[in-house]
Design a protein around this motif. Structure first.
Motif, mmCIF file in Angstrom:
data_model
loop_
_atom_site.group_PDB
_atom_site.id
_atom_site.type_symbol
_atom_site.label_atom_id
_atom_site.label_comp_id
_atom_site.label_asym_id
_atom_site.label_seq_id
_atom_site.Cartn_x
_atom_site.Cartn_y
_atom_site.Cartn_z
ATOM 1 N N TRP A 298 -49.118 -20.225 -52.393
ATOM 2 C CA TRP A 298 -48.393 -19.818 -51.191
ATOM 3 C C TRP A 298 -46.888 -19.800 -51.459
ATOM 4 C CZ3 TRP A 298 -50.595 -17.511 -47.300
ATOM 5 C CH2 TRP A 298 -51.931 -17.780 -46.975
ATOM 6 N N ARG A 299 -46.410 -20.768 -52.242
ATOM 7 C CA ARG A 299 -44.974 -20.811 -52.564
ATOM 8 C C ARG A 299 -44.568 -19.583 -53.379
ATOM 9 N NH1 ARG A 299 -42.856 -26.101 -55.442
ATOM 10 N NH2 ARG A 299 -42.470 -26.764 -53.307
ATOM 11 N N VAL A 300 -45.391 -19.219 -54.388
ATOM 12 C CA VAL A 300 -45.100 -18.033 -55.194
ATOM 13 C C VAL A 300 -45.116 -16.783 -54.323
ATOM 14 C CG1 VAL A 300 -45.927 -16.593 -57.100
ATOM 15 C CG2 VAL A 300 -45.985 -19.071 -57.300
ATOM 16 N N LEU A 301 -46.079 -16.721 -53.417
ATOM 17 C CA LEU A 301 -46.191 -15.567 -52.529
ATOM 18 C C LEU A 301 -44.960 -15.430 -51.640
ATOM 19 C CD1 LEU A 301 -48.245 -13.343 -51.910
ATOM 20 C CD2 LEU A 301 -49.207 -14.827 -50.150
ATOM 21 N N ARG A 302 -44.478 -16.564 -51.125
ATOM 22 C CA ARG A 302 -43.269 -16.506 -50.297
ATOM 23 C C ARG A 302 -42.074 -16.014 -51.100
ATOM 24 N NH1 ARG A 302 -40.700 -22.061 -48.482
ATOM 25 N NH2 ARG A 302 -40.384 -22.045 -50.738
ATOM 26 N N VAL A 303 -41.931 -16.506 -52.323
ATOM 27 C CA VAL A 303 -40.808 -16.085 -53.170
ATOM 28 C C VAL A 303 -40.893 -14.595 -53.468
ATOM 29 C CG1 VAL A 303 -39.835 -16.298 -55.487
ATOM 30 C CG2 VAL A 303 -40.410 -18.346 -54.186
ATOM 31 N N ALA A 304 -42.100 -14.122 -53.826
ATOM 32 C CA ALA A 304 -42.259 -12.740 -54.270
ATOM 33 C C ALA A 304 -42.172 -11.733 -53.129
ATOM 34 C CB ALA A 304 -43.594 -12.577 -54.991
ATOM 35 N N VAL B 113 -43.843 -12.458 -64.754
ATOM 36 C CA VAL B 113 -42.706 -13.373 -64.837
ATOM 37 C C VAL B 113 -41.404 -12.615 -64.981
ATOM 38 C CG1 VAL B 113 -41.657 -15.228 -66.188
ATOM 39 C CG2 VAL B 113 -44.116 -15.227 -65.790
ATOM 40 N N ASN B 114 -41.427 -11.490 -65.712
ATOM 41 C CA ASN B 114 -40.206 -10.695 -65.903
ATOM 42 C C ASN B 114 -39.686 -10.131 -64.586
ATOM 43 O OD1 ASN B 114 -40.270 -11.115 -68.684
ATOM 44 N ND2 ASN B 114 -41.653 -9.369 -68.998
ATOM 45 N N GLU B 115 -40.606 -9.840 -63.677
ATOM 46 C CA GLU B 115 -40.200 -9.320 -62.368
ATOM 47 C C GLU B 115 -39.448 -10.385 -61.570
ATOM 48 O OE1 GLU B 115 -44.260 -6.671 -62.348
ATOM 49 O OE2 GLU B 115 -43.899 -8.103 -60.760
ATOM 50 N N LEU B 116 -39.836 -11.637 -61.743
ATOM 51 C CA LEU B 116 -39.125 -12.718 -61.069
ATOM 52 C C LEU B 116 -37.740 -12.910 -61.672
ATOM 53 C CD1 LEU B 116 -41.968 -15.365 -60.575
ATOM 54 C CD2 LEU B 116 -41.020 -13.791 -58.896
ATOM 55 N N GLU B 117 -37.600 -12.631 -62.972
ATOM 56 C CA GLU B 117 -36.279 -12.672 -63.587
ATOM 57 C C GLU B 117 -35.365 -11.619 -62.967
ATOM 58 O OE1 GLU B 117 -34.460 -14.391 -65.623
ATOM 59 O OE2 GLU B 117 -35.949 -15.943 -65.980
ATOM 60 N N GLU B 118 -35.899 -10.429 -62.742
ATOM 61 C CA GLU B 118 -35.126 -9.374 -62.102
ATOM 62 C C GLU B 118 -34.790 -9.743 -60.656
ATOM 63 O OE1 GLU B 118 -37.093 -5.650 -62.532
ATOM 64 O OE2 GLU B 118 -37.259 -5.823 -64.707
ATOM 65 N N LEU B 119 -35.726 -10.452 -60.006
ATOM 66 C CA LEU B 119 -35.463 -10.903 -58.640
ATOM 67 C C LEU B 119 -34.321 -11.916 -58.618
ATOM 68 C CD1 LEU B 119 -36.235 -10.919 -55.651
ATOM 69 C CD2 LEU B 119 -37.967 -12.639 -56.167
ATOM 70 N N LYS B 120 -34.227 -12.756 -59.635
ATOM 71 C CA LYS B 120 -33.125 -13.712 -59.725
ATOM 72 C C LYS B 120 -31.780 -12.987 -59.809
ATOM 73 C CE LYS B 120 -33.275 -17.414 -62.252
ATOM 74 N NZ LYS B 120 -33.468 -18.335 -63.399
ATOM 75 N N GLU B 121 -31.723 -11.939 -60.592
ATOM 76 C CA GLU B 121 -30.489 -11.166 -60.705
ATOM 77 C C GLU B 121 -30.125 -10.527 -59.369
ATOM 78 O OE1 GLU B 121 -28.442 -11.099 -63.238
ATOM 79 O OE2 GLU B 121 -29.779 -12.518 -64.268
#
Length: 512
Positions: free
Chosen positions: A451-457, A388-396
């Motif tokens: 699939w949605r998470v995979l597309r985002v990541a 989850v922390n990696e997605l926070e960094e992706l938001k930044e």
């Protein structure tokens, strides 16, 4: 249903006046029946009562009650107040109330509203009477006529003048079609409408389609419609779902022009798609579209989004494909298009080195065969290590890179959804316990969310500000689990345990 529009030519003004009087009485009967239905009266109670009030036979009265009931039902289905229905058109009525127009313009507007309110007549067909008893097509040597029952054993004859503007080339002569309707013995409905002082007749008959000869047993052709750029992507598969051939049909004529011009070209493209299915002896698989979003902010904002959707006409094109396919004996399978683009983009576009639109058409074809899509093993391992922390960094990273406000908000919403879903799964072991398959049409459960998470990541870091068209950069991750060569100049936040975002080359990197 096949509907033919025609104009009625009367021998004298007296005959026309009798028909106009009949239309006025029938319209009044329909409005009266509507009010009584609102009060809770039943059809059987109204039938005899209305015959005496409006001097109409039982068939005309029955049709008026049926029409009133259909208006009442459709009004309730739309969630509107049935007490506020305005016969003749609310828009015209409100214009007349404001009195902002005077003189001839006001009288012209008033006449138009009165014609829509009082100039109607509907007569249903009857199989036992071999067509239609009140309004029957009769064929002479010189012309085709409509016999209209205006009273007790009193008939008025009008010459049927069909138009020459033909959009559907299946029926090349409307006069021949009318004669076929009149002589086939099948029930046909007739609706009369008054417009600009002229009476028009609309003949509707249920079309009988042949039994499909080209079915999914020999394979299918999947169709994916795309409004920007305007084209249809298609894929051909065998009966087991293996990809045989693919391509795209550009549709530049649907970008602009009058509605009749675009309608003509939609018919032409529909014929092209059906002919392709006939030549290959395959069934067609199309999207079951339910387009409600006409202008929400997304990839295209406001007026641009509405203009693109309006000119392309997804539903109109696919309805024509369905109709022509049924006439030619081609089976048409409709599937839920949910996540077809995402699955095609992540799974099949890098695997076959095709565009994401062709890959989406392939997923649609496989759904038509009843096949489910499994998330590849390397992707599942990738998701199990995602934090989850990696997605926070992706938001930044998205906040810094994406300049367009609407696109940035959309991407941030998608990342938040992905975070929420990952948090609901908890540990890595629990993520891997989610079954890999189960992405069939209609499913909106955990697998679609995966699939949605995979597309985002995977896709968002590659192209956060626009739709990624070239998915070849994902092939190394899909096949071997490796991300690819190092590319300098990208943010250093990581994506997946040990998989740095700086290792993922942006779209188009390495090309001359």
């Amino acid at each position: 249903m096949v509907t033919v529009q025609t104009k009625l030519i009367f021998e004298g003004s007296e005959d026309k006046q009798k028909v106009l009087d009949l239309m006025r009485r029938w319209s009044s009967c329909m409005r009266y029946a509507y009010k009584r239905l609102l009060e809770g009266h039943k059809r059987n109670e109204l039938k005899k009562q209305l015959q005496g009030i409006f001097n109409l036979n039982s068939r005309y009265v029955d049709d008026a009650i049926m029409k009133a009931k259909s208006i009442l039902t459709s009004c309730k289905e739309r969630g509107e107040n049935p007490n506020k229905v305005v016969f003749g058109g609310r828009q015209l009525f409100e214009k007349l109330q404001k009195r902002h127009i005077n003189g001839k313009a006001y009288r012209k507007l008033q006449l138009k509203w009165q014609e829509k309110r009082k100039g109607n007549l509907y007569s249903r067909g009857d199989r036992s009477k071999k067509g239609n008893l009140n309004t029957r097509i009769e064929i002479d040597e010189d012309c085709t006529k409509l016999r209209i029952n205006v009273g007790e054993r009193e008939y008025v004859y009008a010459i049927i003048q069909p138009g020459w503007k033909i959009k559907d080339r299946t029926y090349t002569d409307r006069n021949q079609l009318l004669q076929a309707i009149g002589t086939c013995g099948e029930p046909y409905s007739v609706e009369l409408k008054l417009k600009n002082g002229k009476i028009y007749a609309y003949f509707t008959v249920e079309e009988v389609f042949p039994r499909p000869a080209m079915t999914r047993t020999s394979g299918v052709i999947g169709i994916d419609t795309n409004a920007y750029p305007r084209h249809v992507a298609w894929t051909e598969t065998d009966k087991s779902g293996q990809l045989l051939e693919y391509g795209r049909i550009p549709m530049p004529e649907l970008e602009s022009g009058s509605s009749s011009k675009r309608e003509y070209y939609r018919w032409q493209y529909a014929y092209m798609i059906v002919e392709m299915a006939k030549d290959n002896q395959k069934a067609l698989v199309i999207e079951k579209l339910n387009i409600k979003d006409k202008g929400k902010r997304g990839d295209f904002s406001g007026r641009k989004s509405r203009r693109i959707r309006h000119y392309f006409g997804y539903r109109s094109l696919l309805e024509k494909v369905k109709l022509l396919a049924k006439r030619e004996g081609v089976e048409v399978i409709e599937v839920n298009p949910a996540y077809t683009s995402v699955i095609g983009m992540l799974k099949y576009a890098p695997q076959f080195m095709v565009s994401k639109d062709v890959a989406a058409a392939y997923v649609i074809a496989r759904r038509g065969l009843g096949l489910r899509e499994r998330i590849p093993h390397n992707y599942m391992m990738f998701l199990s290590r995602l934090d989850v922390n990696e997605l926070e960094e992706l938001k930044e990273y998205v906040r810094k890179v994406v300049k367009n406000t609407y696109v940035r908000k959309k991407q941030l919403r998608e990342i938040d959804r992905a975070k929420k879903f990952l948090q609901s799964l908890g540990s890595e072991a629990e993520r891997l316990s989610v079954p890999l398959d189960g992405t069939s049409a209609g499913s909106r459960g955990k697998n679609h969310n995966l699939w949605r998470v995979l597309r985002v990541a995977v896709v968002t870091p590659l192209s956060p500000d626009r739709v990624l068209r070239d998915m070849s950069v994902l092939k190394s991750l899909l096949v071997s689990g490796q991300v690819g060569k190092t590319y300098k100049g990208v943010s250093s936040c990581f994506l997946g345990q040990g998989l740095w975002l700086s290792q993922i080359p942006p779209a188009g990197a390495g090309k001359a």
